[in-house]
Design an enzyme around this catalytic site. Structure first.
Site, PDB file in Angstrom:
ATOM      1  N   LYS A 135       0.837  -1.206   0.000  1.00 54.14           N
ATOM      2  CA  LYS A 135       0.000   0.000   0.000  1.00 54.14           C
ATOM      3  C   LYS A 135       0.873   1.258   0.000  1.00 54.14           C
ATOM      4  CE  LYS A 135      -3.846  -2.470   2.070  1.00 54.14           C
ATOM      5  NZ  LYS A 135      -4.596  -2.920   3.231  1.00 54.14           N
ATOM      6  N   GLN A 148      -5.664  -1.831   9.686  1.00 52.90           N
ATOM      7  CA  GLN A 148      -5.331  -3.092   9.030  1.00 52.90           C
ATOM      8  C   GLN A 148      -5.789  -4.270   9.893  1.00 52.90           C
ATOM      9  OE1 GLN A 148      -3.930  -3.152   5.938  1.00 52.90           O
ATOM     10  NE2 GLN A 148      -3.866  -5.372   5.828  1.00 52.90           N
ATOM     11  N   ASP A 171     -11.532   1.924   3.241  1.00 51.42           N
ATOM     12  CA  ASP A 171     -11.667   0.470   3.068  1.00 51.42           C
ATOM     13  C   ASP A 171     -13.086   0.127   2.592  1.00 51.42           C
ATOM     14  OD1 ASP A 171      -9.565  -1.325   3.460  1.00 51.42           O
ATOM     15  OD2 ASP A 171      -9.661  -1.185   5.650  1.00 51.42           O
TER      16      ASP A 171
HETATM   17  N1  GUN Z   1      -6.473  -7.247   5.888  1.00 49.38           N
HETATM   18  C1  GUN Z   1      -6.395  -7.900   4.706  1.00 49.38           C
HETATM   19  N2  GUN Z   1      -6.894  -7.132   3.699  1.00 49.38           N
HETATM   20  C2  GUN Z   1      -7.302  -5.986   4.280  1.00 49.38           C
HETATM   21  C3  GUN Z   1      -7.895  -4.793   3.756  1.00 49.38           C
HETATM   22  O1  GUN Z   1      -8.174  -4.637   2.557  1.00 49.38           O
HETATM   23  N3  GUN Z   1      -8.157  -3.818   4.674  1.00 49.38           N
HETATM   24  C4  GUN Z   1      -7.886  -3.962   6.003  1.00 49.38           C
HETATM   25  N4  GUN Z   1      -8.184  -2.955   6.830  1.00 49.38           N
HETATM   26  N5  GUN Z   1      -7.337  -5.057   6.514  1.00 49.38           N
HETATM   27  C5  GUN Z   1      -7.045  -6.060   5.651  1.00 49.38           C
END
Ligand code: GUN
Length: 282
Positions: free
Chosen positions: A47, A91, A116
């Site tokens: 990211k 996350q 998200d």
């Molecule tokens: N854990 C795995 N994929 C994601 C995601 O797209 N967003 C978040 N917040 N946690 C994750």
């Protein structure tokens, strides 16, 4: 010849379209990590790298594994209130003592900053129609962008979605319905999964069970989108037995390098959209 649907290529194309808006709008993304889950560390790295690629301001707030609920909710409040923060994500998964609080954590995030797209407000809008998909969850939105990049039109097709999670299965089913597909959703209680998956023109596997979908479960010419990403002794493995299914498919995503990069691109696009909307409301 089976077409390999490269998420890396499609994500680069999508990120390319974002850079100009990023330089005009100057959004900022914050990623909150609690603890040291190894998969999370790798996702967050992707990211941050993509933010750098498009010139988006970004910050990784890494809290220790023994962070208390009060500390986490206080940070969320702070991020909600900070006008310089366009969007933020917490996350997942959280450490064991905080994991039961995930629904409250998601609810605490201001819907305008929920990039998200996990909260009820943004998910609810996905239910209404395509026009209301403002901050859709990043993985389904990445899958749609991948299909658009490769000119795969879901209208009139039978799409079978395996998995009913709130962040992939349910919203992708709705988003494809919004695009005139006929959608069937299967899950762990579906008897004889193969009877249904063999009817799919487009098969989306999002359950997190390595190699669940085998060659005998698909018809010739199917388009396969594999959302699974499990760490096994053979490395990262999708929900689809790629070696077996690929020869029957007309197109298929690899793992890694398929849906993963599209999820990141979907997140960054949401951040740009969030900033656009926040500016309108200034
Ligand atoms: N854990 C795995 N994929 C994601 C995601 O797209 N967003 C978040 N917040 N946690 C994750």
């Amino acid at each position: 010849m089976t077409q390999i649907l490269s998420g890396r290529e499609a994500a680069d194309a999508l990120l390319g379209t974002l850079s100009e808006q990023v330089s005009q709008l100057d959004p900022k993304l914050v990623v909150v990590q609690v603890g040291d889950d190894p998969a999370s560390a790798s996702y967050i790295k992707q990211k941050m790298k993509s933010c750098e690629k498009v010139g988006m301001r970004h910050e990784h707030k890494h809290l220790p594994a023994d962070t208390t609920r009060e500390q986490l909710f206080s940070l969320i409040e702070q991020l909600n209130a900070d006008p310089d923060v366009t969007g933020f994500i917490v996350q997942l998964p959280l450490p064991d003592h905080l994991q039961p609080l995930v629904p409250q954590v998601i609810r605490a995030i201001d819907p305008k900053k929920d990039v998200d797209g996990f909260g009820a407000y943004n998910l609810g809008k996905v239910l209404l129609s395509r026009e209301f998909e403002h901050l859709p969850p990043a993985t389904p939105s990445g899958i749609i962008a991948l299909m658009e990049h490769y000119k795969i039109d879901p209208a009139g097709k039978h799409v079978v979605v395996v998995g009913r999670s709130n962040i992939v299965g349910k919203p992708i089913a709705l988003m494809l319905l919004n695009r005139d597909a006929t959608v069937t959703v299967c899950h762990s209680r579906t008897p004889d999964l193969g009877v249904i998956t063999r009817q799919a023109d487009i098969l989306i596997a999002a359950v997190g069970k390595p190699k669940l979908i085998t060659a005998d479960m698909v018809k010739d010419g199917v388009v396969v989108i594999d959302v699974g990403m499990s760490r096994t002794k053979d490395g990262l493995t999708g929900d689809v037995d790629f070696a077996g299914v690929e020869p029957k498919a007309s197109a298929i995503t690899p793992v890694p390098g398929g849906v993963g990069p599209m999820t990141v691109a979907g997140l960054l696009r949401n951040c740009v959209r969030a900033k656009e909307r926040q500016k309108e409301q200034d």
